[in-house]
Design an enzyme around this catalytic site. Structure first.
Site, PDB file in Angstrom:
ATOM      1  N   ARG A 127      71.627  12.141 -19.726  1.00 42.01           N
ATOM      2  CA  ARG A 127      70.158  12.101 -19.855  1.00 42.01           C
ATOM      3  C   ARG A 127      69.639  13.457 -20.350  1.00 42.01           C
ATOM      4  NH1 ARG A 127      65.929  15.359 -17.522  1.00 42.01           N
ATOM      5  NH2 ARG A 127      64.049  14.115 -17.299  1.00 42.01           N
ATOM      6  N   GLY A 159      65.921  15.465 -20.971  1.00 37.69           N
ATOM      7  CA  GLY A 159      64.474  15.414 -20.741  1.00 37.69           C
ATOM      8  C   GLY A 159      63.717  16.106 -21.857  1.00 37.69           C
ATOM      9  N   THR A 199      62.234  22.752 -14.555  1.00 35.15           N
ATOM     10  CA  THR A 199      62.509  23.698 -15.620  1.00 35.15           C
ATOM     11  C   THR A 199      62.001  25.102 -15.305  1.00 35.15           C
ATOM     12  OG1 THR A 199      61.748  21.805 -16.848  1.00 35.15           O
ATOM     13  CG2 THR A 199      62.253  23.754 -18.123  1.00 35.15           C
TER      14      THR A 199
HETATM   15  N1  GLY Z   1      61.348  18.989 -17.216  1.00 34.13           N
HETATM   16  C1  GLY Z   1      62.743  18.940 -17.094  1.00 34.13           C
HETATM   17  C2  GLY Z   1      63.318  17.612 -17.256  1.00 34.13           C
HETATM   18  O1  GLY Z   1      62.667  16.600 -16.994  1.00 34.13           O
HETATM   19  O2  GLY Z   1      64.462  17.545 -17.635  1.00 34.13           O
END
Ligand code: GLY
Length: 305
Positions: free
Chosen positions: A202, A204, A174
Protein backbone atom coordinates in the site's frame (compact mmCIF):
# COMPACT_ATOMS: atom_id res chain seq x y z
CA UNK A 1 17.01 36.58 1.17
CA UNK A 2 15.54 35.66 4.61
CA UNK A 3 15.61 31.97 5.47
CA UNK A 4 12.65 30.09 7.00
CA UNK A 5 11.70 26.55 7.88
CA UNK A 6 8.64 24.64 9.09
CA UNK A 7 8.45 21.06 10.37
CA UNK A 8 5.54 18.82 11.24
CA UNK A 9 5.53 15.57 13.19
CA UNK A 10 2.13 14.24 12.14
CA UNK A 11 -1.54 15.13 12.61
CA UNK A 12 -3.52 12.60 14.65
CA UNK A 13 -5.00 12.22 18.09
CA UNK A 14 -1.62 12.44 19.80
CA UNK A 15 -2.23 11.48 23.44
CA UNK A 16 -1.05 13.76 26.26
CA UNK A 17 1.68 11.29 27.17
CA UNK A 18 3.32 11.65 23.74
CA UNK A 19 3.05 15.43 23.30
CA UNK A 20 6.42 16.23 24.88
CA UNK A 21 8.30 13.72 22.70
CA UNK A 22 6.58 15.00 19.56
CA UNK A 23 7.43 18.61 20.31
CA UNK A 24 11.01 17.74 21.26
CA UNK A 25 11.44 15.80 18.02
CA UNK A 26 10.07 18.63 15.88
CA UNK A 27 12.29 21.14 17.65
CA UNK A 28 15.36 18.97 17.17
CA UNK A 29 14.58 18.61 13.46
CA UNK A 30 14.06 22.37 13.13
CA UNK A 31 17.35 23.11 14.92
CA UNK A 32 19.19 20.76 12.59
CA UNK A 33 17.61 22.15 9.44
CA UNK A 34 18.04 25.73 10.64
CA UNK A 35 21.74 25.21 11.33
CA UNK A 36 22.12 23.95 7.74
CA UNK A 37 20.20 26.90 6.28
CA UNK A 38 22.25 29.39 8.30
CA UNK A 39 25.46 28.21 6.65
CA UNK A 40 23.98 29.30 3.33
CA UNK A 41 23.41 25.70 2.23
CA UNK A 42 20.44 24.76 0.06
CA UNK A 43 16.87 24.12 1.16
CA UNK A 44 17.36 20.59 -0.21
CA UNK A 45 20.21 20.02 2.26
CA UNK A 46 18.18 21.52 5.12
CA UNK A 47 15.08 19.43 4.42
CA UNK A 48 17.05 16.21 4.05
CA UNK A 49 18.93 16.86 7.30
CA UNK A 50 15.75 17.75 9.23
CA UNK A 51 13.74 14.77 7.98
CA UNK A 52 16.61 12.41 8.81
CA UNK A 53 16.35 13.56 12.43
CA UNK A 54 12.64 12.73 12.43
CA UNK A 55 13.23 9.37 10.74
CA UNK A 56 15.83 8.45 13.38
CA UNK A 57 13.51 9.44 16.25
CA UNK A 58 11.34 6.41 17.15
CA UNK A 59 8.62 8.77 18.37
CA UNK A 60 7.48 9.26 14.79
CA UNK A 61 5.94 7.06 12.14
CA UNK A 62 8.86 7.43 9.74
CA UNK A 63 12.09 5.45 9.51
CA UNK A 64 12.82 3.65 12.79
CA UNK A 65 9.66 3.29 14.89
CA UNK A 66 7.26 3.22 11.97
CA UNK A 67 3.95 1.40 12.24
CA UNK A 68 3.81 -2.19 10.96
CA UNK A 69 2.01 -3.61 7.97
CA UNK A 70 -0.53 -6.39 8.37
CA UNK A 71 2.39 -8.76 7.70
CA UNK A 72 4.33 -7.35 10.66
CA UNK A 73 6.93 -5.59 8.53
CA UNK A 74 7.91 -1.94 8.03
CA UNK A 75 7.42 -0.35 4.58
CA UNK A 76 8.57 3.21 4.12
CA UNK A 77 7.73 6.03 1.67
CA UNK A 78 9.34 9.47 1.27
CA UNK A 79 9.63 12.34 -1.21
CA UNK A 80 11.36 15.65 -1.88
CA UNK A 81 10.39 18.41 -4.32
CA UNK A 82 12.53 21.35 -5.42
CA UNK A 83 10.45 24.48 -6.08
CA UNK A 84 13.06 26.07 -8.34
CA UNK A 85 13.35 23.26 -10.89
CA UNK A 86 10.13 21.35 -10.10
CA UNK A 87 12.36 18.31 -9.87
CA UNK A 88 10.88 15.60 -7.72
CA UNK A 89 12.22 12.45 -6.09
CA UNK A 90 9.98 9.84 -4.47
CA UNK A 91 10.52 6.37 -3.03
CA UNK A 92 8.03 3.79 -1.77
CA UNK A 93 7.75 0.33 -0.23
CA UNK A 94 11.28 0.43 1.17
CA UNK A 95 12.03 -2.29 3.68
CA UNK A 96 15.73 -1.91 4.24
CA UNK A 97 16.54 1.80 4.52
CA UNK A 98 16.77 3.78 7.74
CA UNK A 99 16.57 7.10 5.94
CA UNK A 100 14.30 6.98 2.89
CA UNK A 101 14.55 10.77 2.52
CA UNK A 102 18.21 10.44 1.50
CA UNK A 103 17.25 7.97 -1.22
CA UNK A 104 14.50 10.37 -2.37
CA UNK A 105 17.23 13.01 -2.68
CA UNK A 106 19.27 10.70 -4.92
CA UNK A 107 16.19 9.97 -7.02
CA UNK A 108 15.53 13.71 -7.38
CA UNK A 109 19.07 14.18 -8.64
CA UNK A 110 18.87 11.14 -10.96
CA UNK A 111 17.01 10.23 -14.13
CA UNK A 112 13.76 8.94 -12.56
CA UNK A 113 11.13 10.64 -10.41
CA UNK A 114 9.73 7.69 -8.47
CA UNK A 115 11.30 4.35 -7.49
CA UNK A 116 9.64 1.62 -5.44
CA UNK A 117 10.50 -1.65 -3.72
CA UNK A 118 13.40 -3.84 -4.76
CA UNK A 119 14.50 -1.56 -7.60
CA UNK A 120 14.61 1.41 -5.26
CA UNK A 121 16.78 -0.53 -2.82
CA UNK A 122 19.12 -1.58 -5.60
CA UNK A 123 19.41 2.08 -6.57
CA UNK A 124 20.20 2.88 -2.92
CA UNK A 125 23.08 0.42 -2.99
CA UNK A 126 24.33 1.93 -6.25
CA UNK A 127 24.23 5.36 -4.55
CA UNK A 128 26.27 4.06 -1.61
CA UNK A 129 23.45 4.19 0.94
CA UNK A 130 23.59 1.50 3.64
CA UNK A 131 20.84 -1.13 3.85
CA UNK A 132 19.61 -2.57 7.15
CA UNK A 133 17.42 -5.52 8.12
CA UNK A 134 13.71 -4.79 8.29
CA UNK A 135 13.58 -5.86 11.94
CA UNK A 136 16.06 -3.10 12.84
CA UNK A 137 13.35 -0.56 11.96
CA UNK A 138 10.82 -2.19 14.30
CA UNK A 139 10.50 -0.90 17.86
CA UNK A 140 9.10 -2.98 20.77
CA UNK A 141 6.17 -0.50 20.94
CA UNK A 142 5.08 -1.22 17.40
CA UNK A 143 5.73 -4.97 17.68
CA UNK A 144 3.56 -5.06 20.80
CA UNK A 145 0.78 -3.12 19.07
CA UNK A 146 0.89 -5.43 16.06
CA UNK A 147 0.70 -8.48 18.36
CA UNK A 148 -2.35 -6.97 20.05
CA UNK A 149 -3.91 -6.38 16.66
CA UNK A 150 -3.16 -9.95 15.65
CA UNK A 151 -4.83 -11.14 18.86
CA UNK A 152 -7.89 -8.97 18.13
CA UNK A 153 -7.11 -6.66 21.04
CA UNK A 154 -6.51 -3.56 18.91
CA UNK A 155 -8.46 -2.28 15.95
CA UNK A 156 -7.21 -2.04 12.41
CA UNK A 157 -7.62 1.44 10.96
CA UNK A 158 -11.07 1.87 9.50
CA UNK A 159 -12.32 4.61 7.16
CA UNK A 160 -11.37 7.21 9.70
CA UNK A 161 -7.93 6.17 10.97
CA UNK A 162 -7.12 8.95 13.44
CA UNK A 163 -10.16 8.10 15.56
CA UNK A 164 -9.51 4.39 15.92
CA UNK A 165 -8.10 2.80 19.01
CA UNK A 166 -4.83 1.87 17.36
CA UNK A 167 -3.96 5.48 16.81
CA UNK A 168 -4.36 6.25 20.46
CA UNK A 169 -2.24 3.29 21.46
CA UNK A 170 0.48 3.61 18.86
CA UNK A 171 2.25 6.19 16.76
CA UNK A 172 0.87 7.22 13.40
CA UNK A 173 1.56 9.53 10.57
CA UNK A 174 3.95 11.24 8.31
CA UNK A 175 6.68 13.74 9.12
CA UNK A 176 7.41 16.69 6.88
CA UNK A 177 9.54 19.78 6.33
CA UNK A 178 9.63 22.86 4.10
CA UNK A 179 12.67 25.14 3.86
CA UNK A 180 13.38 28.49 2.20
CA UNK A 181 17.08 29.10 1.62
CA UNK A 182 19.22 32.22 1.09
CA UNK A 183 18.84 31.87 -2.68
CA UNK A 184 15.06 32.14 -2.23
CA UNK A 185 14.50 28.50 -3.13
CA UNK A 186 11.70 26.47 -1.56
CA UNK A 187 11.87 22.72 -0.99
CA UNK A 188 9.19 20.37 0.41
CA UNK A 189 9.96 16.97 1.96
CA UNK A 190 8.17 14.18 3.79
CA UNK A 191 8.60 10.62 5.04
CA UNK A 192 6.29 7.98 6.50
CA UNK A 193 5.71 4.41 7.57
CA UNK A 194 2.10 4.80 6.42
CA UNK A 195 -0.95 3.64 8.31
CA UNK A 196 -0.98 0.88 10.95
CA UNK A 197 -1.53 -2.64 9.60
CA UNK A 198 -1.71 -1.40 6.03
CA UNK A 199 -1.72 -3.98 3.28
CA UNK A 200 1.83 -4.79 2.16
CA UNK A 201 2.47 -2.73 -0.97
CA UNK A 202 0.00 0.00 0.00
CA UNK A 203 1.20 3.52 -0.83
CA UNK A 204 -0.45 6.58 0.71
CA UNK A 205 -0.25 10.27 -0.16
CA UNK A 206 3.27 10.89 1.09
CA UNK A 207 5.34 10.10 -2.02
CA UNK A 208 2.67 11.21 -4.51
CA UNK A 209 3.34 14.58 -6.11
CA UNK A 210 0.48 17.04 -5.53
CA UNK A 211 -1.00 14.84 -2.80
CA UNK A 212 1.51 14.62 0.06
CA UNK A 213 3.64 17.54 -1.11
CA UNK A 214 4.19 20.18 -3.77
CA UNK A 215 6.69 23.00 -4.19
CA UNK A 216 6.50 25.84 -6.69
CA UNK A 217 9.25 28.38 -6.01
CA UNK A 218 7.16 31.28 -7.36
CA UNK A 219 4.11 30.55 -5.22
CA UNK A 220 4.85 28.39 -2.21
CA UNK A 221 5.27 24.87 -0.92
CA UNK A 222 2.81 22.63 0.92
CA UNK A 223 3.25 19.34 2.81
CA UNK A 224 0.28 17.29 4.02
CA UNK A 225 -0.19 14.71 6.73
CA UNK A 226 -3.03 12.44 7.75
CA UNK A 227 -5.13 9.72 6.21
CA UNK A 228 -3.34 9.07 2.94
CA UNK A 229 -6.27 7.64 0.97
CA UNK A 230 -8.36 10.77 1.65
CA UNK A 231 -5.50 13.21 0.98
CA UNK A 232 -4.80 11.48 -2.31
CA UNK A 233 -8.42 11.75 -3.46
CA UNK A 234 -8.40 15.54 -3.12
CA UNK A 235 -4.77 16.06 -4.32
CA UNK A 236 -4.45 18.15 -1.20
CA UNK A 237 -0.97 19.66 -1.56
CA UNK A 238 -1.61 20.88 -5.10
CA UNK A 239 -4.97 22.22 -3.95
CA UNK A 240 -3.21 24.27 -1.25
CA UNK A 241 -0.82 25.72 -3.86
CA UNK A 242 -3.76 26.63 -6.11
CA UNK A 243 -5.33 28.52 -3.21
CA UNK A 244 -2.08 30.50 -2.85
CA UNK A 245 -2.13 31.16 -6.61
CA UNK A 246 -5.63 32.58 -6.22
CA UNK A 247 -4.26 35.06 -3.67
CA UNK A 248 -5.15 33.47 -0.34
CA UNK A 249 -2.67 34.09 2.49
CA UNK A 250 -0.86 30.89 3.54
CA UNK A 251 -2.78 30.49 6.79
CA UNK A 252 -6.12 30.68 4.96
CA UNK A 253 -4.86 28.35 2.23
CA UNK A 254 -3.88 25.74 4.83
CA UNK A 255 -7.24 26.07 6.59
CA UNK A 256 -9.26 25.80 3.37
CA UNK A 257 -7.21 22.81 2.18
CA UNK A 258 -7.87 20.97 5.44
CA UNK A 259 -11.56 21.92 5.38
CA UNK A 260 -11.82 20.61 1.84
CA UNK A 261 -10.26 17.31 2.94
CA UNK A 262 -12.86 16.92 5.67
CA UNK A 263 -15.77 17.91 3.43
CA UNK A 264 -14.85 16.07 0.24
CA UNK A 265 -14.06 12.71 1.83
CA UNK A 266 -16.17 11.49 4.77
CA UNK A 267 -13.85 11.28 7.75
CA UNK A 268 -10.99 12.90 5.85
CA UNK A 269 -8.54 13.84 8.57
CA UNK A 270 -5.14 15.44 8.49
CA UNK A 271 -3.10 18.59 8.42
CA UNK A 272 -1.15 20.86 6.14
CA UNK A 273 1.90 23.12 6.45
CA UNK A 274 2.73 25.89 3.97
CA UNK A 275 5.71 28.19 3.40
CA UNK A 276 5.87 30.96 0.79
CA UNK A 277 8.86 32.60 -0.93
CA UNK A 278 8.18 35.64 1.32
CA UNK A 279 8.79 33.40 4.37
CA UNK A 280 5.11 33.46 5.35
CA UNK A 281 3.79 30.39 7.13
CA UNK A 282 0.47 28.58 7.27
CA UNK A 283 -0.52 25.51 9.26
CA UNK A 284 -3.85 23.83 9.96
CA UNK A 285 -5.24 20.45 10.99
CA UNK A 286 -8.62 18.87 11.76
CA UNK A 287 -7.31 16.11 14.01
CA UNK A 288 -7.02 16.58 17.74
CA UNK A 289 -3.38 17.61 17.40
CA UNK A 290 -0.56 18.22 14.97
CA UNK A 291 3.06 18.48 16.15
CA UNK A 292 5.00 21.35 14.56
CA UNK A 293 7.92 23.76 14.86
CA UNK A 294 8.85 26.71 12.67
CA UNK A 295 11.16 29.69 12.42
CA UNK A 296 11.69 32.70 10.17
CA UNK A 297 14.87 34.75 10.19
CA UNK A 298 14.79 37.53 12.77
CA UNK A 299 12.04 35.82 14.80
CA UNK A 300 12.03 33.28 17.62
CA UNK A 301 11.31 29.64 16.85
CA UNK A 302 7.73 28.60 17.59
CA UNK A 303 6.54 25.09 18.37
CA UNK A 304 3.47 23.28 19.57
CA UNK A 305 1.27 20.22 19.41
N1 GLY B 1 -0.12 10.12 5.44
C1 GLY B 1 0.61 8.93 5.42
C2 GLY B 1 -0.08 7.80 4.80
O1 GLY B 1 -1.31 7.74 4.79
O2 GLY B 1 0.60 6.93 4.31
Amino acid sequence: MPIAMIIHGGAWNIPDSLVEAHVAGCRAALETGWAVLKTGASALDACEAAVRVLEDDPTFDAGTGSVLTSAGTVELDAALMDGRTLRYGAVANLRRLRNPISLARHVLEGPATFLAGEGAEQFAVACGLPLCDNHELITPRERHLWERWQAGQAQAPAENPPHTEVHVVGGHDTVGAIALDRMGNLVAANSTGGTPFKLPGRIGDTPLIGCGLYADGRVGAAVCTGWGEAITRVAMARRAIELLERGLPPQSAAEVAVRTLGRAVPGGNGGCIILTPQARIGLAWNTQRMAYAYQSEGAQAIWGC
